[in-house]
Scaffold this motif. Sequence first.
Motif, mmCIF file in Angstrom:
data_model
loop_
_atom_site.group_PDB
_atom_site.id
_atom_site.type_symbol
_atom_site.label_atom_id
_atom_site.label_comp_id
_atom_site.label_asym_id
_atom_site.label_seq_id
_atom_site.Cartn_x
_atom_site.Cartn_y
_atom_site.Cartn_z
ATOM 1 N N TYR A 180 42.110 48.459 41.781
ATOM 2 C CA TYR A 180 43.175 49.163 41.424
ATOM 3 C C TYR A 180 43.396 48.375 39.731
ATOM 4 O O TYR A 180 43.592 49.217 38.773
ATOM 5 C CB TYR A 180 44.426 48.884 41.991
ATOM 6 C CG TYR A 180 45.548 49.520 41.731
ATOM 7 C CD1 TYR A 180 46.040 51.017 41.600
ATOM 8 C CD2 TYR A 180 46.650 48.786 40.889
ATOM 9 C CE1 TYR A 180 47.186 51.508 40.933
ATOM 10 C CE2 TYR A 180 47.867 49.377 40.401
ATOM 11 C CZ TYR A 180 48.117 50.649 40.564
ATOM 12 O OH TYR A 180 49.121 51.263 39.724
ATOM 13 N N ALA A 181 43.578 47.205 39.932
ATOM 14 C CA ALA A 181 43.478 46.117 38.650
ATOM 15 C C ALA A 181 42.689 46.881 37.640
ATOM 16 O O ALA A 181 42.717 47.029 36.233
ATOM 17 C CB ALA A 181 43.636 44.851 38.641
ATOM 18 N N GLU A 182 41.251 46.843 37.991
ATOM 19 C CA GLU A 182 39.977 47.187 36.916
ATOM 20 C C GLU A 182 40.214 48.410 36.534
ATOM 21 O O GLU A 182 40.022 48.693 35.275
ATOM 22 C CB GLU A 182 38.732 46.939 37.598
ATOM 23 C CG GLU A 182 38.431 45.372 38.357
ATOM 24 C CD GLU A 182 37.357 45.265 38.961
ATOM 25 O OE1 GLU A 182 36.788 44.102 39.302
ATOM 26 O OE2 GLU A 182 37.210 46.309 40.007
ATOM 27 N N CYS A 225 41.248 52.365 32.133
ATOM 28 C CA CYS A 225 42.119 53.419 31.584
ATOM 29 C C CYS A 225 42.667 53.011 30.292
ATOM 30 O O CYS A 225 42.592 53.654 29.144
ATOM 31 C CB CYS A 225 43.054 54.035 32.579
ATOM 32 S SG CYS A 225 42.359 55.054 33.837
ATOM 33 N N GLN A 226 43.462 51.879 30.280
ATOM 34 C CA GLN A 226 44.078 51.299 29.186
ATOM 35 C C GLN A 226 43.275 51.114 27.807
ATOM 36 O O GLN A 226 43.441 51.309 26.902
ATOM 37 C CB GLN A 226 44.809 50.033 29.465
ATOM 38 C CG GLN A 226 45.567 49.560 28.319
ATOM 39 C CD GLN A 226 46.698 48.594 28.757
ATOM 40 O OE1 GLN A 226 46.461 47.792 29.794
ATOM 41 N NE2 GLN A 226 47.830 48.232 28.198
ATOM 42 N N ASP A 230 45.187 49.292 50.119
ATOM 43 C CA ASP A 230 44.887 47.876 49.463
ATOM 44 C C ASP A 230 44.191 47.938 48.156
ATOM 45 O O ASP A 230 43.474 48.786 48.133
ATOM 46 C CB ASP A 230 44.012 47.301 50.507
ATOM 47 C CG ASP A 230 43.560 45.720 50.428
ATOM 48 O OD1 ASP A 230 43.694 45.427 49.190
ATOM 49 O OD2 ASP A 230 43.008 45.235 51.158
ATOM 50 N N CYS A 231 44.952 47.137 47.244
ATOM 51 C CA CYS A 231 44.637 47.237 45.832
ATOM 52 C C CYS A 231 43.348 46.633 45.534
ATOM 53 O O CYS A 231 42.819 46.924 44.432
ATOM 54 C CB CYS A 231 45.679 46.629 44.999
ATOM 55 S SG CYS A 231 47.408 46.948 45.201
ATOM 56 N N SER A 246 36.946 55.564 43.110
ATOM 57 C CA SER A 246 37.074 56.107 42.195
ATOM 58 C C SER A 246 38.483 56.208 41.349
ATOM 59 O O SER A 246 39.621 55.598 42.249
ATOM 60 C CB SER A 246 36.849 57.724 42.112
ATOM 61 O OG SER A 246 35.364 57.742 42.772
ATOM 62 N N TYR A 247 38.718 56.673 40.327
ATOM 63 C CA TYR A 247 40.041 56.664 39.734
ATOM 64 C C TYR A 247 40.145 57.894 38.646
ATOM 65 O O TYR A 247 39.161 58.082 37.934
ATOM 66 C CB TYR A 247 40.598 55.281 39.193
ATOM 67 C CG TYR A 247 39.601 54.567 37.990
ATOM 68 C CD1 TYR A 247 39.780 54.962 36.775
ATOM 69 C CD2 TYR A 247 38.683 53.890 38.574
ATOM 70 C CE1 TYR A 247 39.068 54.214 35.778
ATOM 71 C CE2 TYR A 247 37.607 53.385 37.642
ATOM 72 C CZ TYR A 247 37.942 53.360 36.464
ATOM 73 O OH TYR A 247 36.848 52.874 35.602
#
Length: 169
Positions: free
Chosen positions: A61-63, A68-69, A155-156, A161-162
């Motif tokens: 999740y953090a990656e 994206c940012q 679970d983060c 995928s995202y």
Amino acid sequence: MFKSTTGLCTPSALTNETQPFPTSEEGDLFQSFHCNTSTGFSAAIYGDTVVCVALFGPANYAEAGADCQDKGAYLASVKTSDKYSFLSQVAGNHNVWVGCDDLLQEGTFVWREDGQEVTLIERTNVFDPSDPATDDDLEDCISFQPSHSGLRDDDCSLSQSYVCEMPYG
């Protein structure tokens, strides 16, 4: 001027201090917009909204959020049933992270795009009936899972995928 109800374009006066912008009854202003296809984004429509989206991954999740940012985007927000249906088309058979979590305060899920707390209407329309759990320290991040009937907490640290999203323009 483009009138979306008729699909016709008509000439319009230039706007200046003495000539105000046209009203919505006169038509819609048309602007040329685009998506940066060189970074994998493409234009897509859901409901009356046009966005630039791309499917990436896998990552935790953090990656995913950081990637994206770095691309000038954000993890997709899914606040309506239209957007949920749209996301299911983009995600296909992939589990994907979306931009919502309760990392700052356990049990308070927030959309990362705008910092707004998830509403009861959103929970009813786009979340799995049993999620998100408000007392689960291990599942703090929200994902779309095609095998379920709504968004779920997860679970983060999982790698999946995202979907990155940015305004069309």
